[in-house]
Design a protein around this motif. Structure first.
Motif, PDB file in Angstrom:
ATOM      1  N   PRO A 101       3.338   7.200   3.283  1.00  0.00           N
ATOM      2  CA  PRO A 101       3.816   8.602   3.195  1.00  0.00           C
ATOM      3  C   PRO A 101       5.320   8.716   3.424  1.00  0.00           C
ATOM      4  N   THR A 102       6.066   8.142   2.494  1.00  0.00           N
ATOM      5  CA  THR A 102       7.526   8.068   2.632  1.00  0.00           C
ATOM      6  C   THR A 102       8.172   9.442   2.768  1.00  0.00           C
ATOM      7  N   HIS A 107       0.830  -1.207   0.000  1.00  0.00           N
ATOM      8  CA  HIS A 107       0.000   0.000   0.000  1.00  0.00           C
ATOM      9  C   HIS A 107       0.862   1.254   0.000  1.00  0.00           C
ATOM     10  N   SER A 108       0.266   2.338  -0.434  1.00  0.00           N
ATOM     11  CA  SER A 108       0.971   3.617  -0.486  1.00  0.00           C
ATOM     12  C   SER A 108       1.296   4.101   0.924  1.00  0.00           C
ATOM     13  N   SER A 166      -6.121   4.512   6.867  1.00  0.00           N
ATOM     14  CA  SER A 166      -6.359   4.636   5.428  1.00  0.00           C
ATOM     15  C   SER A 166      -6.678   3.277   4.805  1.00  0.00           C
TER      16      SER A 166
END
Length: 254
Positions: free
Chosen positions: A158-159, A155-156, A247
């Protein structure tokens, strides 16, 4: 009856009792794991078979993979820990993200011992006795840590926001492989935490940094909250972790 005959009889009786008890424990374990599969749609494996446990690419000679079967008593002890881990997540997340948990006594790659690893929707977890430090709380943290890696990769994340919280010019040391075997991995200092790292191991990779906060969030939230109250960057990373999980599913409540 001669003394020799008597000794043979006693040995036979003891062996019969031993195998009967072993069979009973195995039956109990199999029944409990079948229940876990029915409730959570996750298969837990403990009878070691290298060809069935690991994907073909892990058998390449340069990886130097070796492993051994978990003891029945340890696998049985893990039942309650696995249930606690699975119940901490919304059912839909487990059903979507996890299919297999492989239990092992030991797992080695490249001559280094691994406590756990993962691949796609599978987790590999080692457990080798309370006397060796594999207590229930530690094993629960390990399960949460490996599962967080699966979510991190699928999953994406927030790097960029995470990296901005690290000290200027800081770079992670690698993937974590380079620090395995260091007895100080789980040590910490106020200076380390002021810079945003929960433990020394957190500095090995962004994923491991996330793993440590994530595992504490699910297993030692009170301790994590206390650290966050003292160190703003840990608080900000904790906030990012909580937002990440929410999320994925609104049912997460921290």
């Amino acid at each position: 009856m001669t003394a020799k005959t008597s000794s043979i009889l006693i040995a036979t009786l003891l062996a019969t009792v031993f195998y009967a008890n072993a069979s009973t424990e195995t039956d109990y374990l199999d029944d409990q794991l079948a229940q876990i599969q029915a409730e959570f749609n996750v298969q837990v494996h403990y009878r070691y078979d290298a060809n069935l446990f690991f994907p073909p690419e892990w058998h390449l000679q340069n990886l130097a993979l070796s492993a051994s079967e978990i003891e029945i008593g340890e696998a049985t002890r893990m039942i309650a820990v696995i249930r606690q881990f699975l119940a901490a997540h919304p059912a839909s997340v487990i059903h979507t993200e996890l299919e297999h948990i492989y239990l092992l006594k030991e797992l080695n790659f490249g001559g280094k011992s691994y406590g756990g690893t993962h691949q796609k929707k599978s987790m590999y977890i080692t457990c080798n006795g309370i006397e060796n430090g594999y207590v229930d709380d530690f094993m629960l943290c390990r399960l949460q840590s490996e599962f967080s890696s699966i979510l991190f990769e699928n999953h994406s994340f927030p790097t960029n926001n995470w990296i901005l919280l690290n000290p200027q010019g800081f770079t992670y040391s690698g993937s974590g492989f380079e620090v395995l075997g260091n007895p100080c991995l789980y040590d910490y200092s106020d200076h380390l935490r002021a810079e945003g790292f929960l433990l020394i191991y957190s500095q090995s990779s962004l994923e491991n940094d996330f793993n440590m906060i994530s595992s504490w969030l699910f297993t030692k939230k009170g301790e994590l909250d206390a650290v966050s109250q003292q160190h703003a960057k840990i608080q900000q990373k904790q906030d990012l972790v909580e937002q990440f999980y929410k999320s994925l599913n609104a049912q997460y409540n921290f």
